[in-house]
Design a protein around this motif. Structure first.
Motif, PDB file in Angstrom:
ATOM      1  N   CYS A  52       0.841  -1.192   0.000  1.00 50.22           N
ATOM      2  CA  CYS A  52       0.000   0.000   0.000  1.00 50.22           C
ATOM      3  C   CYS A  52       0.879   1.246   0.000  1.00 50.22           C
ATOM      4  CB  CYS A  52      -0.951   0.008   1.201  1.00 50.22           C
ATOM      5  SG  CYS A  52      -0.124   0.225   2.798  1.00 50.22           S
ATOM      6  N   LEU A  78      -2.527   0.168  -6.531  1.00 46.20           N
ATOM      7  CA  LEU A  78      -2.008   0.210  -5.169  1.00 46.20           C
ATOM      8  C   LEU A  78      -2.980   0.939  -4.243  1.00 46.20           C
ATOM      9  CD1 LEU A  78       0.679  -0.648  -3.781  1.00 46.20           C
ATOM     10  CD2 LEU A  78       1.435   1.722  -4.072  1.00 46.20           C
ATOM     11  N   PRO A  79      -3.433   0.302  -3.152  1.00 44.01           N
ATOM     12  CA  PRO A  79      -4.320   0.990  -2.208  1.00 44.01           C
ATOM     13  C   PRO A  79      -3.597   2.180  -1.562  1.00 44.01           C
ATOM     14  CG  PRO A  79      -4.367  -1.389  -1.852  1.00 44.01           C
ATOM     15  CD  PRO A  79      -3.222  -1.113  -2.778  1.00 44.01           C
ATOM     16  N   VAL A 117      -3.405  -0.090   7.312  1.00 42.82           N
ATOM     17  CA  VAL A 117      -2.316  -0.639   6.502  1.00 42.82           C
ATOM     18  C   VAL A 117      -2.483  -2.143   6.349  1.00 42.82           C
ATOM     19  CG1 VAL A 117       0.158  -1.148   6.515  1.00 42.82           C
ATOM     20  CG2 VAL A 117      -0.637   1.182   6.950  1.00 42.82           C
ATOM     21  N   ALA A 120      -5.257  -2.758   3.876  1.00 42.31           N
ATOM     22  CA  ALA A 120      -4.855  -2.352   2.529  1.00 42.31           C
ATOM     23  C   ALA A 120      -3.887  -3.356   1.921  1.00 42.31           C
ATOM     24  CB  ALA A 120      -4.221  -0.962   2.571  1.00 42.31           C
ATOM     25  N   CYS A 121      -2.951  -3.853   2.719  1.00 46.99           N
ATOM     26  CA  CYS A 121      -1.987  -4.837   2.215  1.00 46.99           C
ATOM     27  C   CYS A 121      -2.685  -6.140   1.843  1.00 46.99           C
ATOM     28  CB  CYS A 121      -0.901  -5.087   3.260  1.00 46.99           C
ATOM     29  SG  CYS A 121       0.297  -3.749   3.421  1.00 46.99           S
ATOM     30  N   SER A 124      -4.409  -5.655  -1.420  1.00 46.45           N
ATOM     31  CA  SER A 124      -3.441  -5.695  -2.507  1.00 46.45           C
ATOM     32  C   SER A 124      -3.011  -7.118  -2.812  1.00 46.45           C
ATOM     33  CB  SER A 124      -2.222  -4.839  -2.150  1.00 46.45           C
ATOM     34  OG  SER A 124      -1.269  -4.840  -3.181  1.00 46.45           O
TER      35      SER A 124
END
Length: 211
Positions: A52, A78-79, A117, A120-121, A124
């Protein structure tokens, strides 16, 4: 092949704040890389690595919003998590419209950033897992000859060998041969399995193969 570990990117021109966030996220177990300059980030980052982007809104050379738009135009998935010291609802709504996943005040709760995070990861990673799966199916489909593609698509749509032979101008024995070859390459045993398999290929492989 093992999955690539996610990378957290930090882009912020405030050196002290950026370093503190890098230390915090590193202590949370993430691999972190940081940039003070958004332009250098665009030049150096590898968008194929999942993870991210934690991004500042206000920067002198290129703002966070301008960087977000540049990534959007490039098709970068990408977030993005925005951090700002001057947040407002209108800006937050704008960033979400172009794909941001979160919007936080810089001096807010760091645990909320950590949780964001993490989400978001994972988002992704899921995107790249799906992308690789689609590429695998597309690669296998493209290993078929053009005639094998024609035959298996029509067969999967329910056409009989005779109908396929008439449409393609070939003999029924030739249809059977191409269908058998395609079955072997795709790893399927029936027309139903072929139909289900072909649905996993990116795009619409049935579009140009009307009965």
């Amino acid at each position: 092949m093992s999955e690539i570990s996610p990378l957290v990117r930090l882009v912020d021109d405030d050196d002290a704040f950026r370093e503190s966030q890098k230390l915090f996220l590193s202590m949370c177990g993430y691999e972190v890389r940081d940039w003070a300059d958004p332009v250098r980030f665009l030049e150096e980052d590898d968008p194929r690595v999942p993870g991210c982007l934690v991004l500042d809104i206000r920067m002198p050379e290129m703002t966070g919003l301008e960087l977000q738009r540049a990534l959007y135009v490039r098709g970068n998935k990408l977030p993005i998590i925005f951090l700002t010291g001057h947040g407002d609802i209108e800006t937050a709504v704008y960033t979400m419209k172009y794909g941001a996943v979160d919007f936080f005040e810089k001096r807010g709760d760091p645990l909320k950033l950590r949780d964001s995070v993490s989400k978001a990861c994972e988002r992704s990673r899921q995107y790249w897992r799906q992308k690789k799966e689609e590429e695998k199916f597309e690669g296998t489909f493209n290993s078929l000859t053009n005639r094998e593609k024609d035959v298996i698509v029509l067969a999967a749509k329910g056409a009989s060998n005779r109908e396929i032979a008439d449409q393609l101008g070939i003999g029924q024995e030739t249809v059977k041969m191409h269908c058998s070859n395609a079955y072997g390459k795709l790893g399927v045993r029936s027309r139903l399995e072929a139909y289900q398999w072909l649905q996993k290929v990116p795009g619409d492989v049935f579009k140009e193969k009307a009965l």
